[in-house]
Design an enzyme around this catalytic site. Structure first.
Site, PDB file in Angstrom:
ATOM      1  N   GLU A 260       0.823  -1.210   0.000  1.00  0.00           N
ATOM      2  CA  GLU A 260       0.000   0.000   0.000  1.00  0.00           C
ATOM      3  C   GLU A 260       0.862   1.267   0.000  1.00  0.00           C
ATOM      4  O   GLU A 260       1.812   1.378   0.785  1.00  0.00           O
ATOM      5  CB  GLU A 260      -0.939  -0.019   1.218  1.00  0.00           C
ATOM      6  CG  GLU A 260      -1.820   1.211   1.354  1.00  0.00           C
ATOM      7  CD  GLU A 260      -2.759   1.430   0.180  1.00  0.00           C
ATOM      8  OE1 GLU A 260      -3.322   0.463  -0.333  1.00  0.00           O
ATOM      9  OE2 GLU A 260      -2.903   2.593  -0.251  1.00  0.00           O
ATOM     10  N   THR A 309      -6.221   2.490  -4.996  1.00  0.00           N
ATOM     11  CA  THR A 309      -5.934   1.055  -4.904  1.00  0.00           C
ATOM     12  C   THR A 309      -6.687   0.261  -5.960  1.00  0.00           C
ATOM     13  O   THR A 309      -6.124  -0.608  -6.630  1.00  0.00           O
ATOM     14  CB  THR A 309      -6.333   0.508  -3.513  1.00  0.00           C
ATOM     15  OG1 THR A 309      -5.466   1.053  -2.534  1.00  0.00           O
ATOM     16  CG2 THR A 309      -6.222  -1.002  -3.460  1.00  0.00           C
ATOM     17  N   HIS A 426      -1.117   3.509   4.917  1.00  0.00           N
ATOM     18  CA  HIS A 426      -2.127   4.304   4.202  1.00  0.00           C
ATOM     19  C   HIS A 426      -2.236   5.671   4.840  1.00  0.00           C
ATOM     20  O   HIS A 426      -2.135   5.802   6.055  1.00  0.00           O
ATOM     21  CB  HIS A 426      -3.470   3.567   4.277  1.00  0.00           C
ATOM     22  CG  HIS A 426      -4.516   4.101   3.349  1.00  0.00           C
ATOM     23  ND1 HIS A 426      -5.139   5.317   3.542  1.00  0.00           N
ATOM     24  CD2 HIS A 426      -5.042   3.591   2.213  1.00  0.00           C
ATOM     25  CE1 HIS A 426      -5.998   5.520   2.570  1.00  0.00           C
ATOM     26  NE2 HIS A 426      -5.964   4.487   1.748  1.00  0.00           N
ATOM     27  N   HIS A 487       0.359   3.056  -5.638  1.00  0.00           N
ATOM     28  CA  HIS A 487       0.356   4.472  -6.036  1.00  0.00           C
ATOM     29  C   HIS A 487       1.201   5.242  -5.049  1.00  0.00           C
ATOM     30  O   HIS A 487       1.686   4.676  -4.070  1.00  0.00           O
ATOM     31  CB  HIS A 487      -1.063   5.040  -6.073  1.00  0.00           C
ATOM     32  CG  HIS A 487      -1.873   4.702  -4.845  1.00  0.00           C
ATOM     33  ND1 HIS A 487      -1.671   5.314  -3.631  1.00  0.00           N
ATOM     34  CD2 HIS A 487      -2.853   3.783  -4.638  1.00  0.00           C
ATOM     35  CE1 HIS A 487      -2.501   4.806  -2.738  1.00  0.00           C
ATOM     36  NE2 HIS A 487      -3.228   3.858  -3.308  1.00  0.00           N
TER      37      HIS A 487
HETATM   38  C1  GP9 Z   1      -9.138  -0.024   1.258  1.00  0.00           C
HETATM   39  C2  GP9 Z   1      -7.767   0.058   0.764  1.00  0.00           C
HETATM   40  C3  GP9 Z   1      -7.330   1.488   0.519  1.00  0.00           C
HETATM   41  O1  GP9 Z   1      -9.730  -1.252   1.320  1.00  0.00           O
HETATM   42  O2  GP9 Z   1      -7.488  -0.820  -0.247  1.00  0.00           O
HETATM   43  O3  GP9 Z   1      -7.631   1.983  -0.712  1.00  0.00           O
HETATM   44  P1  GP9 Z   1      -7.063   3.376  -1.269  1.00  0.00           P
HETATM   45  O4  GP9 Z   1      -7.602   4.466  -0.389  1.00  0.00           O
HETATM   46  O5  GP9 Z   1      -5.571   3.345  -1.225  1.00  0.00           O
HETATM   47  O6  GP9 Z   1      -7.573   3.450  -2.648  1.00  0.00           O
HETATM   48 MN    MN Z   2      -3.968   2.295  -2.038  1.00  0.00          MN
END
Ligand code: GP9
Ligand code: MN
Length: 714
Positions: A260, A309, A426, A487
């Protein structure tokens, strides 16, 4: 009952209207509190939840106020009330089974849902459900027996209009608060939970109806002829596999590890703490990056937009782009036809396919789209032990996530194709407050930037623990492990704060630098291979699928994929961003400005020859994006007959009771079962999983802290 005195107020139209509005509001709040799990995190979110039924309830009921004829007006009011109640109640029962809200598409296919539920449908009703309808029955009775008298005087149009206007105003206020608390709510449409939490069930349903209508229109206009153009493009763009690489991972399990928000600059990065001591942020991932069994890429770019994501998932698993606006997963995930990785591997090579992610299944509409991707199993939050201490707003933290995944992973039949979506690293990169705290914070004016390194370090450790388990359980040797960053973690708006940490100057930071920061890690680790290394090809997420399929020995010529095998000699040295910007080894074209990669300066007056070259690249970038949009908006893959794949029927898929099904399958297969559990003489391998907190890994750090604090105390 006989002597029950009805207050006079209720015998007026306005009074009756108000009663219905209040009753519905109470029902709605009761459902919020007892039936749905909306993940409320702050007093503000409670407040929004509390007020969100008001606007739409008033607006809808106010329709009846415009009806002048007495009976008709009361019937209209009761009918609207009944419909709202049915909608609420249907969502309540649906949620009990699917932990999700009802979309228009679900309503249109309601027969299928009911069929799928079969006998268990009755179990969804609770005796207390009478609460949702009892008032309707009582009020209906009271009107018919004239206990409540119908008011003959029509409501003045001006008054009716005032009520509707008030409703619209309340809605605007509601929306404003919602957008303030969660920006991008309507443009990015993260999940149905969010829409309900912020705007209520009526508004969610209306919004979903509009979206569904829009996408249905474009889809209806598309025809099989449009496929021809796509096929021609794909044929011309196809890059043949490299003979040396084709099939080197044939038959192996695939394990995708979603890192992530991990950017390439974190690779080999060391963060200096306040004493000038360097701390390697991702030591384990770095060791994989440099390993001789890993094919690593250092000019690999993400191509996501608002779908973040989920866009990365689209790119990696379908070799198509996400949308330029909004999230493809939520807009098209419930209806489109795909030629996605899990389905291809299942149909052509008999792979078992599974996704693991510790957030609710409907975030990014995953529980819908994964079926259409051909994922046999989706282990969402409901399969994990998630509590306040081990999770945050995006779900379960990475260490317990990987650890708890082992109990399911060991029962998958091999070979399998799997994806593990980590999430702890995140935004907003909040500091851990438990024993996982300890990695230093950076010291910039931006809190978000400061926390980014510690959460990335946590992710690194989580991945290491998972690798250790893979080795201990024996899965490792049979698997290809792909690590990818989805990303950026630090957005362009924050990059100036990051500048000094990456050896740049904040004041001279520009779009050239922003563009360079869009690199994300991409590594393909194939245990047993020895000639890995760092490949400098310019490529992007869209290239992942053809690259992987060729490694697995699968011919991709018949599939509609817009990327190119990164190992192919025909691979174009180029990465296209979703907004039409692009990057080659020589030039960066970002936000409308052209830069020379060597001098890092804008080229303001390109030679005619260079301009022609850039125009050509731009044309190519736009063409790729345009073809992707045509496919996605028009759902063109439903017309593609050349893939050799049987169409996916999403109703064949269910993500309920997965464990029971896996165990059953193991039993039926007997000694033919290829799961790790079976191979381990039907003994679980879960005990082999070792996980520790930061403090346990670094007892010395804690000692230092206590010594410093005691010496300070002195
Ligand atoms: C949520 C996670 C985050 O389930 O995959 O998504 P993002 O905010 O990075 O798109
Ligand atoms: Mn993400």
């Amino acid at each position: 009952m006989k002597n029950l005195k009805i207050p006079n107020f209720l015998n007026t139209r306005m009074g009756f209207f108000s009663l219905l509005a209040v009753l519905f509001w109470i029902k709605n709040i009761a459902a919020y509190m007892t039936e749905f799990n909306l993940g409320i995190e702050s007093p503000m979110q409670y407040f929004i939840l509390f007020i969100n039924p008001i606007a739409t309830t008033l607006l809808l009921l106010s329709i009846a106020l415009y009806v002048r004829r007495t009976k008709l007006s009361y019937i209209t009011m009761m009918l609207i009330y009944f419909i709202m109640t049915v909608l609420l109640f249907s969502n309540v029962t649906y949620y009990r089974e699917f932990t999700d809200f009802i979309t228009i598409n679900t309503m249109l296919g309601a027969g299928k849902v009911a069929e799928g539920l079969g006998q268990s449908a009755l179990k969804l009703f609770h005796p207390t459900d009478i609460f949702y309808f009892i008032d309707f029955l009582l009020l209906g009775g009271a009107l018919m027996t004239k206990k409540i008298k119908m008011d003959e005087r029509p409501i003045r149009a001006r008054v009716a209009l005032a009520v509707s206007t008030l409703a619209v105003m309340i809605f605007s206020g509601n929306l404003f608060l919602a957008e303030t608390d969660r920006s991008g709510l309507l443009t990015r449409t993260f999940s149905r939970d969010y829409l309900v939490k912020y705007l209520g069930i009526n508004a969610f349903t209306a919004y979903d109806a509009v979206q569904t209508y829009k996408t249905t229109q474009v889809r209806a206009e598309a025809s099989p002829n449009d496929m021809k153009e796509v096929e021609d493009y794909v044929k011309g763009h196809y890059a043949a596999p490299n003979d040396e690489m084709f099939g080197i991972a044939k038959g192996k399990n695939v394990i995708y590890i979603h890192l992530e928000s991990t950017q390439q600059f974190l690779i080999d990065y060391k963060l200096k703490d306040e004493n000038g001591v360097e701390h390697e942020v991702m030591p384990f991932v770095n060791s994989i990056y440099h390993d001789k069994s890993t094919y690593s890429f250092d000019n690999f770019f993400h191509q996501v937009k608002a779908g973040k994501t989920s866009d990365a998932e689209t790119l990696l698993e379908t070799s198509l782009f996400g949308l330029n606006q909004g999230a493809f997963f939520t807009q098209f995930g419930g209806k489109n036809t795909f030629e996605a990785a899990p389905d291809i591997l299942k149909q052509t090579q008999g792979y078992t396919t599974a996704v693991f992610h510790g957030n609710s299944g409907n975030f990014w509409n995953r529980n819908e789209i994964y079926k259409r991707f051909g994922y046999d199993y989706f282990f969402d939050a409901s399969y994990y032990d998630v509590n306040e201490d081990n999770s945050f707003q995006y779900g379960l933290h990475d260490k317990p996530f990987f650890e708890q995944s082992a109990q399911y992973l060991e029962h998958l039949q091999q070979p399998f194709y799997s994806k593990f979506i980590a999430v702890s690293n995140h935004y907003p990169y909040a500091e851990f407050t438990n024993d996982d705290a300890g990695f230093p914070m950076a010291n910039t004016p931006d809190e978000t930037v400061n926390g980014y390194f510690a959460t990335a370090n946590y992710l690194d450790k989580s991945v290491e623990e998972f690798f250790n388990y893979l080795k201990a359980s024996g899965l490792y040797d049979n698997s290809v492990i792909v690590l990818y960053g989805d990303h950026y973690g630090v957005s362009n708006g924050r990059n100036r704060s990051l500048a000094e940490l990456v050896g740049k100057t904040s004041s001279t930071w520009n779009d050239f630098d922003n563009a360079q920061m869009q690199r994300v890690p991409f590594m393909i680790h194939i245990p047993g291979q020895e000639n890995g290394g760092i490949n400098h090809t310019y490529g992007a997420q869209i290239d992942s699928l053809p690259t992987l399929l060729h490694l697995l020995g699968i011919d991709t010529q018949n599939y509609i994929q817009l990327g190119q095998d990164l190992f192919s000699n025909g691979h174009k040295d180029m990465a296209v961003f979703r907004d039409g910007s692009f990057m080659t080894s020589k030039y960066t074209f970002y936000n409308g400005t052209l830069y020379d990669n060597d001098t890092q300066l804008p080229i303001t007056e390109p030679s005619e020859e260079l301009q022609a070259q850039i125009d050509e690249l731009q044309k190519e970038a736009n063409r790729q994006l345009e073809i992707s949009d045509k496919i996605n908006n028009g759902d063109l893959l439903r017309f593609h007959t050349g893939s050799g794949l049987e169409p996916v029927d999403p109703s064949d898929y269910s993500y309920k009771n997965i464990m029971e099904r896996l165990l059953e399958q193991e039993k039926t297969l007997g000694n033919q079962s290829t799961s790790v559990f079976s191979q381990n003489n039907n003994q679980s391998t879960v005990d082999l999983y070792e996980t520790k907190s930061y403090k346990e890994y670094h007892p010395e750090a804690e000692k230092d802290e206590t010594t410093t604090s005691t010496s300070e105390a002195k």
